[in-house]
Scaffold this motif. Sequence first.
Motif, PDB file in Angstrom:
ATOM      1  N   ALA A  15      -9.869   0.864   5.696  1.00 23.29           N
ATOM      2  CA  ALA A  15      -9.596  -0.196   4.714  1.00 23.29           C
ATOM      3  C   ALA A  15      -9.839   0.334   3.301  1.00 23.29           C
ATOM      4  O   ALA A  15      -9.047   0.092   2.390  1.00 23.29           O
ATOM      5  N   LEU A  16     -10.918   1.076   3.113  1.00 22.73           N
ATOM      6  CA  LEU A  16     -11.216   1.669   1.810  1.00 22.73           C
ATOM      7  C   LEU A  16     -10.131   2.667   1.415  1.00 22.73           C
ATOM      8  O   LEU A  16      -9.675   2.676   0.263  1.00 22.73           O
ATOM      9  N   GLU A  17      -9.677   3.479   2.368  1.00 14.77           N
ATOM     10  CA  GLU A  17      -8.617   4.448   2.097  1.00 14.77           C
ATOM     11  C   GLU A  17      -7.344   3.753   1.623  1.00 14.77           C
ATOM     12  O   GLU A  17      -6.710   4.187   0.664  1.00 14.77           O
ATOM     13  N   ALA A  18      -6.975   2.669   2.281  1.00 12.87           N
ATOM     14  CA  ALA A  18      -5.764   1.938   1.900  1.00 12.87           C
ATOM     15  C   ALA A  18      -5.898   1.386   0.481  1.00 12.87           C
ATOM     16  O   ALA A  18      -4.963   1.469  -0.317  1.00 12.87           O
ATOM     17  N   TRP A  19      -7.062   0.848   0.154  1.00 14.04           N
ATOM     18  CA  TRP A  19      -7.256   0.300  -1.195  1.00 14.04           C
ATOM     19  C   TRP A  19      -7.233   1.411  -2.236  1.00 14.04           C
ATOM     20  O   TRP A  19      -6.612   1.268  -3.294  1.00 14.04           O
ATOM     21  N   LEU A  20      -7.890   2.524  -1.952  1.00 11.68           N
ATOM     22  CA  LEU A  20      -7.903   3.641  -2.903  1.00 11.68           C
ATOM     23  C   LEU A  20      -6.502   4.220  -3.105  1.00 11.68           C
ATOM     24  O   LEU A  20      -6.138   4.601  -4.219  1.00 11.68           O
ATOM     25  N   ASP A  21      -5.717   4.275  -2.038  1.00  6.19           N
ATOM     26  CA  ASP A  21      -4.338   4.745  -2.138  1.00  6.19           C
ATOM     27  C   ASP A  21      -3.539   3.831  -3.066  1.00  6.19           C
ATOM     28  O   ASP A  21      -2.799   4.292  -3.928  1.00  6.19           O
ATOM     29  N   TRP A  22      -3.694   2.526  -2.894  1.00  5.51           N
ATOM     30  CA  TRP A  22      -3.015   1.557  -3.762  1.00  5.51           C
ATOM     31  C   TRP A  22      -3.474   1.731  -5.210  1.00  5.51           C
ATOM     32  O   TRP A  22      -2.665   1.747  -6.133  1.00  5.51           O
ATOM     33  N   GLN A  23      -4.774   1.873  -5.420  1.00  2.93           N
ATOM     34  CA  GLN A  23      -5.325   2.016  -6.772  1.00  2.93           C
ATOM     35  C   GLN A  23      -4.798   3.284  -7.442  1.00  2.93           C
ATOM     36  O   GLN A  23      -4.452   3.272  -8.618  1.00  2.93           O
ATOM     37  N   LEU A  24      -4.725   4.395  -6.690  1.00  4.55           N
ATOM     38  CA  LEU A  24      -4.203   5.642  -7.231  1.00  4.55           C
ATOM     39  C   LEU A  24      -2.747   5.483  -7.649  1.00  4.55           C
ATOM     40  O   LEU A  24      -2.331   5.947  -8.721  1.00  4.55           O
ATOM     41  N   HIS A  25      -1.950   4.798  -6.831  1.00  2.31           N
ATOM     42  CA  HIS A  25      -0.542   4.540  -7.162  1.00  2.31           C
ATOM     43  C   HIS A  25      -0.444   3.746  -8.474  1.00  2.31           C
ATOM     44  O   HIS A  25       0.368   4.072  -9.348  1.00  2.31           O
ATOM     45  N   GLN A  26      -1.261   2.712  -8.612  1.00  3.95           N
ATOM     46  CA  GLN A  26      -1.253   1.894  -9.828  1.00  3.95           C
ATOM     47  C   GLN A  26      -1.643   2.720 -11.058  1.00  3.95           C
ATOM     48  O   GLN A  26      -1.040   2.596 -12.124  1.00  3.95           O
TER      49      GLN A  26
END
Length: 126
Positions: A15-26
């Motif tokens: 779950a943390l990985e998915a959020w960090l991936d989204w944050q990096l994209h943003q």
Amino acid sequence: MVDPGSISRLDKLRALEAWLDWQLHQTRARIQEVEAQERQGQREPRGEEPPKQAERQVEERRRPRTPDWGLIEAGVGSPTAEVHRGDCWAAGKRLQGISRERAIAELADAARACEVCRPDRVLGTP
């Protein structure tokens, strides 16, 4: 209420990985915007600009539709498959989208219901 100890460490990390991936994209998208503004000689505005309507629509078209129901197949050390609602955060990236009918059938055929999103309550299965 879900006992935080009942969620595996691996699921928490996914779950943390998915959020960090989204944050990096943003963050990368914002960097590109600022670089483009600087190339044009524009200064960064003080407040953050809301995303443009056209950009938002393009992003929504790129994003895959969230399934209504999902299944995580049984893996090593897991005796049965697990049924989730499509928007369940505990499902992680392994969620395979399924129909309502298949979700009901899987629950009737000994698949476990997720203890977080409780699809069995919504579907009316025991």
